[in-house]
Design an enzyme around this catalytic site. Sequence first.
Site, PDB file in Angstrom:
ATOM      1  N   TYR A  53     -62.335  12.921 -22.448  1.00 42.34           N
ATOM      2  CA  TYR A  53     -63.778  13.121 -22.276  1.00 42.34           C
ATOM      3  C   TYR A  53     -64.583  12.121 -23.110  1.00 42.34           C
ATOM      4  O   TYR A  53     -65.672  11.711 -22.697  1.00 42.34           O
ATOM      5  CB  TYR A  53     -64.161  14.586 -22.564  1.00 42.34           C
ATOM      6  CG  TYR A  53     -63.716  15.472 -21.412  1.00 42.34           C
ATOM      7  CD1 TYR A  53     -64.498  15.593 -20.270  1.00 42.34           C
ATOM      8  CD2 TYR A  53     -62.477  16.106 -21.433  1.00 42.34           C
ATOM      9  CE1 TYR A  53     -64.076  16.345 -19.182  1.00 42.34           C
ATOM     10  CE2 TYR A  53     -62.044  16.862 -20.361  1.00 42.34           C
ATOM     11  CZ  TYR A  53     -62.846  16.976 -19.234  1.00 42.34           C
ATOM     12  OH  TYR A  53     -62.423  17.698 -18.147  1.00 42.34           O
ATOM     13  N   GLN A  91     -72.320  19.093  -9.107  1.00 45.23           N
ATOM     14  CA  GLN A  91     -71.018  19.347  -9.729  1.00 45.23           C
ATOM     15  C   GLN A  91     -70.737  18.278 -10.778  1.00 45.23           C
ATOM     16  O   GLN A  91     -69.753  18.355 -11.496  1.00 45.23           O
ATOM     17  CB  GLN A  91     -69.920  19.301  -8.664  1.00 45.23           C
ATOM     18  CG  GLN A  91     -70.045  20.369  -7.608  1.00 45.23           C
ATOM     19  CD  GLN A  91     -69.145  20.053  -6.420  1.00 45.23           C
ATOM     20  OE1 GLN A  91     -68.004  20.475  -6.356  1.00 45.23           O
ATOM     21  NE2 GLN A  91     -69.663  19.306  -5.471  1.00 45.23           N
ATOM     22  N   HIS A 109     -70.973  22.371 -13.329  1.00 44.30           N
ATOM     23  CA  HIS A 109     -69.724  22.085 -14.044  1.00 44.30           C
ATOM     24  C   HIS A 109     -69.982  21.563 -15.462  1.00 44.30           C
ATOM     25  O   HIS A 109     -69.102  20.961 -16.065  1.00 44.30           O
ATOM     26  CB  HIS A 109     -68.871  21.089 -13.252  1.00 44.30           C
ATOM     27  CG  HIS A 109     -68.279  21.682 -12.009  1.00 44.30           C
ATOM     28  ND1 HIS A 109     -67.675  20.949 -11.012  1.00 44.30           N
ATOM     29  CD2 HIS A 109     -68.194  22.976 -11.604  1.00 44.30           C
ATOM     30  CE1 HIS A 109     -67.245  21.758 -10.050  1.00 44.30           C
ATOM     31  NE2 HIS A 109     -67.561  22.988 -10.383  1.00 44.30           N
ATOM     32  N   CYS A 139     -74.185  25.437 -36.639  1.00 43.06           N
ATOM     33  CA  CYS A 139     -73.619  26.337 -37.665  1.00 43.06           C
ATOM     34  C   CYS A 139     -72.853  25.598 -38.761  1.00 43.06           C
ATOM     35  O   CYS A 139     -72.428  26.210 -39.746  1.00 43.06           O
ATOM     36  CB  CYS A 139     -72.712  27.390 -37.013  1.00 43.06           C
ATOM     37  SG  CYS A 139     -71.152  26.718 -36.387  1.00 43.06           S
ATOM     38  N   GLY A 176     -71.857  13.599  -1.016  1.00 43.11           N
ATOM     39  CA  GLY A 176     -70.763  13.003  -1.783  1.00 43.11           C
ATOM     40  C   GLY A 176     -69.836  13.988  -2.446  1.00 43.11           C
ATOM     41  O   GLY A 176     -69.450  13.791  -3.594  1.00 43.11           O
ATOM     42  N   ASN A 202     -71.881  11.773   3.363  1.00 50.81           N
ATOM     43  CA  ASN A 202     -70.606  11.511   2.698  1.00 50.81           C
ATOM     44  C   ASN A 202     -70.064  10.167   3.185  1.00 50.81           C
ATOM     45  O   ASN A 202     -70.486   9.655   4.222  1.00 50.81           O
ATOM     46  CB  ASN A 202     -69.615  12.627   3.072  1.00 50.81           C
ATOM     47  CG  ASN A 202     -68.746  13.025   1.898  1.00 50.81           C
ATOM     48  OD1 ASN A 202     -68.612  12.288   0.927  1.00 50.81           O
ATOM     49  ND2 ASN A 202     -68.125  14.192   2.001  1.00 50.81           N
ATOM     50  N   LEU A 203     -69.117   9.647   2.424  1.00 50.03           N
ATOM     51  CA  LEU A 203     -68.468   8.423   2.890  1.00 50.03           C
ATOM     52  C   LEU A 203     -67.469   8.771   3.990  1.00 50.03           C
ATOM     53  O   LEU A 203     -67.411   8.118   5.029  1.00 50.03           O
ATOM     54  CB  LEU A 203     -67.756   7.746   1.710  1.00 50.03           C
ATOM     55  CG  LEU A 203     -67.522   6.256   1.795  1.00 50.03           C
ATOM     56  CD1 LEU A 203     -68.798   5.500   2.107  1.00 50.03           C
ATOM     57  CD2 LEU A 203     -66.944   5.743   0.464  1.00 50.03           C
TER      58      LEU A 203
HETATM   59  P1  OAD Z   1     -64.304  14.305  -4.959  1.00 54.12           P
HETATM   60  O1  OAD Z   1     -63.706  13.130  -5.626  1.00 54.12           O
HETATM   61  O2  OAD Z   1     -63.410  15.422  -4.592  1.00 54.12           O
HETATM   62  O3  OAD Z   1     -65.040  13.833  -3.628  1.00 54.12           O
HETATM   63  C1  OAD Z   1     -65.918  12.740  -3.643  1.00 54.12           C
HETATM   64  C2  OAD Z   1     -66.549  12.591  -2.271  1.00 54.12           C
HETATM   65  O4  OAD Z   1     -67.470  11.532  -2.343  1.00 54.12           O
HETATM   66  C3  OAD Z   1     -65.566  12.262  -1.145  1.00 54.12           C
HETATM   67  O5  OAD Z   1     -65.893  13.058  -0.014  1.00 54.12           O
HETATM   68  C4  OAD Z   1     -65.830  10.782  -0.861  1.00 54.12           C
HETATM   69  O6  OAD Z   1     -65.652  10.431   0.509  1.00 54.12           O
HETATM   70  C5  OAD Z   1     -67.291  10.682  -1.228  1.00 54.12           C
HETATM   71  N1  OAD Z   1     -67.731   9.328  -1.636  1.00 54.12           N
HETATM   72  C6  OAD Z   1     -67.062   8.372  -2.303  1.00 54.12           C
HETATM   73  N2  OAD Z   1     -67.836   7.295  -2.490  1.00 54.12           N
HETATM   74  C7  OAD Z   1     -69.037   7.577  -1.926  1.00 54.12           C
HETATM   75  C8  OAD Z   1     -70.255   6.865  -1.777  1.00 54.12           C
HETATM   76  N3  OAD Z   1     -70.437   5.642  -2.242  1.00 54.12           N
HETATM   77  N4  OAD Z   1     -71.279   7.485  -1.120  1.00 54.12           N
HETATM   78  C9  OAD Z   1     -71.128   8.739  -0.626  1.00 54.12           C
HETATM   79  N5  OAD Z   1     -70.012   9.454  -0.730  1.00 54.12           N
HETATM   80  C10 OAD Z   1     -68.970   8.882  -1.383  1.00 54.12           C
HETATM   81  O7  OAD Z   1     -65.503  14.809  -5.888  1.00 54.12           O
HETATM   82  P2  OAD Z   1     -66.245  16.224  -5.892  1.00 54.12           P
HETATM   83  O8  OAD Z   1     -66.281  16.803  -4.542  1.00 54.12           O
HETATM   84  O9  OAD Z   1     -67.518  16.034  -6.606  1.00 54.12           O
HETATM   85  O10 OAD Z   1     -64.529  19.462 -11.157  1.00 54.12           O
HETATM   86  O11 OAD Z   1     -65.267  17.058  -6.805  1.00 54.12           O
HETATM   87  C11 OAD Z   1     -65.588  18.404  -7.095  1.00 54.12           C
HETATM   88  C12 OAD Z   1     -65.022  18.768  -8.433  1.00 54.12           C
HETATM   89  O12 OAD Z   1     -63.632  18.447  -8.481  1.00 54.12           O
HETATM   90  C13 OAD Z   1     -65.583  17.972  -9.603  1.00 54.12           C
HETATM   91  O13 OAD Z   1     -66.818  18.474 -10.075  1.00 54.12           O
HETATM   92  C14 OAD Z   1     -64.523  18.114 -10.642  1.00 54.12           C
HETATM   93  C15 OAD Z   1     -63.317  17.855  -9.767  1.00 54.12           C
HETATM   94  O14 OAD Z   1     -62.129  18.423 -10.207  1.00 54.12           O
HETATM   95  C16 OAD Z   1     -64.073  19.705 -12.401  1.00 54.12           C
HETATM   96  O15 OAD Z   1     -63.697  18.826 -13.161  1.00 54.12           O
HETATM   97  C17 OAD Z   1     -64.085  21.164 -12.777  1.00 54.12           C
END
Ligand code: OAD
Length: 241
Positions: A53, A91, A109, A139, A176, A202-203
């Site tokens: 992190y 998220q 998140h 604290c 996204g 979305n992409l």
């Molecule tokens: P993902 O990595 O699962 O999905 C990313 C999405 O963004 C995919 O559908 C890609 O096609 C799309 N993408 C990539 N580049 C793009 C662009 N330039 N423009 C538009 N879309 C694009 O990410 P999340 O769905 O956000 O949680 O993941 C959800 C959660 O899973 C995160 O918050 C995290 C992860 O584990 C935790 O860490 C608890």
Amino acid sequence: MHIFILTGAGISAESGLGTFRDAGTGLWARFDPMKLATPEAFQQRPAEVQAFYNWRRQNLLTASPNPAHLALARFGDALYRRSGRLTLVTQNIDDLHERAGSGDVLHMHGELLKARCLDCHAVTAWREDIATHSRCAACGHIGALRPHVVWFGETPLYLDLIAEWLPTADLFLAIGTSGAVYPAAGFVATARRHGVPTCEINLDPADNASLFDQAFYGPASDAVPAWCERILARLDASRAP
Ligand code: OAD
């Protein structure tokens, strides 16, 4: 008009922050989330989890909002001027929506630029690395800070507000996000159950793409500004005398 927007890693991809599941480049394609993003991992290997992190925090500090974040910030203001309302749920743990000018962002998140004390539970702004000797600003306890993020197995934040506001929306837009992680992946189904029209930008089609009434596929930096302009033009046309 009340528009409810959910954003995921895809909106920040063009800011250089990377996504989780994109083949080859996604964070979870390179690192095992069970070893870095669970309470058990933190208990067993705190230094390794903090280092992961700390690295992401330093990356975030060098990133900037892209045209998609900026368009959403302008869109929120434009909706407000038209007596509408934007609910922006992300998220993402980055602060790019805020730096673009969006207010009241619900980070379900958590937030990378905040630390939480395991002793007094205070959440404080945090831009440096978190180390074993870091002191809680509230604290004074040393060694009890963790990133203020939600790990697998923990409950996301703001679910009560989301449950209240999503059914009242006039439109639900997901940007996204791959639709792979619940509860966020279930928002589209909730919206549909309450008769809220749904749209995806979305992409690539999300895992739950079949649940969206409408979809626009392309990079967020193009697709989001274009979508915002279309919605505002439609709103203005419907209000014209
Ligand atoms: P993902 O990595 O699962 O999905 C990313 C999405 O963004 C995919 O559908 C890609 O096609 C799309 N993408 C990539 N580049 C793009 C662009 N330039 N423009 C538009 N879309 C694009 O990410 P999340 O769905 O956000 O949680 O993941 C959800 C959660 O899973 C995160 O918050 C995290 C992860 O584990 C935790 O860490 C608890």
